[in-house]
Design an enzyme around this catalytic site. Structure first.
Site, PDB file in Angstrom:
ATOM      1  N   GLU A  24      95.689  99.837  26.432  1.00 29.75           N
ATOM      2  CA  GLU A  24      96.779 100.193  27.333  1.00 29.75           C
ATOM      3  C   GLU A  24      98.071 100.371  26.528  1.00 29.75           C
ATOM      4  OE1 GLU A  24      99.297  97.259  29.095  1.00 29.75           O
ATOM      5  OE2 GLU A  24      97.582  95.900  29.261  1.00 29.75           O
ATOM      6  N   LYS A 158      97.643  86.023  33.979  1.00 28.95           N
ATOM      7  CA  LYS A 158      98.712  85.088  33.660  1.00 28.95           C
ATOM      8  C   LYS A 158      98.812  84.020  34.746  1.00 28.95           C
ATOM      9  CE  LYS A 158     101.579  87.878  30.607  1.00 28.95           C
ATOM     10  NZ  LYS A 158     100.820  89.102  30.507  1.00 28.95           N
TER      11      LYS A 158
END
Length: 304
Positions: A24, A158
């Site tokens: 990415e 996360k």
């Protein structure tokens, strides 16, 4: 007019049956400070090449979706402040006006699939946000993976997100989640969480076999390979938990809402950790790249 441009290096690798790993670009443009971000982008690509595979960093440059970036395009994504963060819904808009855009997990997965790439290394997956029962805040990464057949190597999500609800959504969406040499879902900066996983794999060959069986069944979803950060690299848990709590308290005090919450939390944690969270971020990506190369190599062998 060309809307999707696959680099000569990536095309040659695919024709020769060499392993290719997608990367990415949001981590380059929005995840790291300039100009260190450009250096890290080059390091990631070199790490893949040194392991015998070919990198395919994905972004929109000058209105063209590019799979595999040359040095000039990498510089644009890393250093041009007009570069936008693109999820799937943003791709056509930015391309239509000839802009630059860095791709999220969702957009990278979609474009990698269009280019015939099966393995993708990232840092962490987007997921369901805390309080989503009232805000309905959920990353497009999940819905995109529900219909995009690609293996994504990530260190979980996360820990500012709701891990339990994220796992529930992936189950509902039919996205297989396998722990890479782990029985617990990782928390990005930390190796584990309180959430056990139903399935575990030990090697890239195991993942390649899983992908082959998934394809044979005609199942449309991607596969999440949950790969914990190496033990020597993980953040101190007590410091991690304290700063995450402090970040949420600061967001509440400043009345941060909606899509601004997660960027605020991550920026707060990075600043207040004195760079500790950023150090772990980089090690997470490096380790995910190593596992993705192993998987891509096994996939390539299986096609011969």
């Amino acid at each position: 007019m060309t809307f999707l441009q696959v680099s000569d290096e990536v095309q040659s690798a695919q024709s020769a049956g060499k392993p290719v790993v997608a990367l990415e670009s949001t981590i380059i443009s929005h995840g790291l400070p300039r100009p260190e971000n450009l250096d890290f982008a080059g390091e990631c690509e070199a790490r893949i090449r040194d392991a015998g595979a070919v990198p395919a960093t994905i972004a929109v440059v000058g209105g063209v979706a590019r799979v595999g970036l040359d040095e000039e395009a990498l510089r644009v994504i890393a250093l041009d402040e007009s570069t936008e963060k693109l999820s799937v819904r943003d791709l056509a808009v930015v391309m239509a006006r000839g802009g630059h855009g860095a791709t999220t997990v969702a957009a990278t997965s979609a474009l990698a699939h269009r280019a015939g790439i099966r393995v993708f290394a990232t840092g962490g997956l987007g997921g369901v946000h805390r309080g989503a029962e009232s805000s309905f805040d959920e990353s497009a990464d999940l819905t995109t993976l529900s219909h995009t057949p690609i293996a994504v190597v990530a260190a979980g999500v996360k820990s500012v997100l709701d891990i339990g609800l994220t796992l529930e959504r992936m189950e509902t969406l039919g996205i297989p989640v396998v722990g890479f040499q782990t029985d617990y879902f990782p928390r990005f900066w930390l190796r584990g969480s309180e959430f056990p996983l139903d399935h575990r794999v030990e090697s890239g060959s195991d993942v390649a076999m899983l992908m082959a069986q998934h394809d044979a069944l005609g199942l449309p979803s991607g596969i999440l390979v949950a790969n914990p950060v190496p033990e020597a690299s993980q953040w101190d848990e007590a410091s991690h938990d304290r700063l995450v709590a402090d970040a949420f308290a600061a967001a509440e005090a400043e009345h941060i809402r909606g899509k601004d919450v997660t960027p605020f939390l991550l920026d707060f944690i990075q600043r207040e950790s004195g760079g500790a969270s950023l150090r772990v971020n980089l090690d997470v990506v490096r380790h995910n790249i190593d596992v993705a190369v192993e998987i891509a190599g096994a996939v390539a062998v299986g096609k011969r």
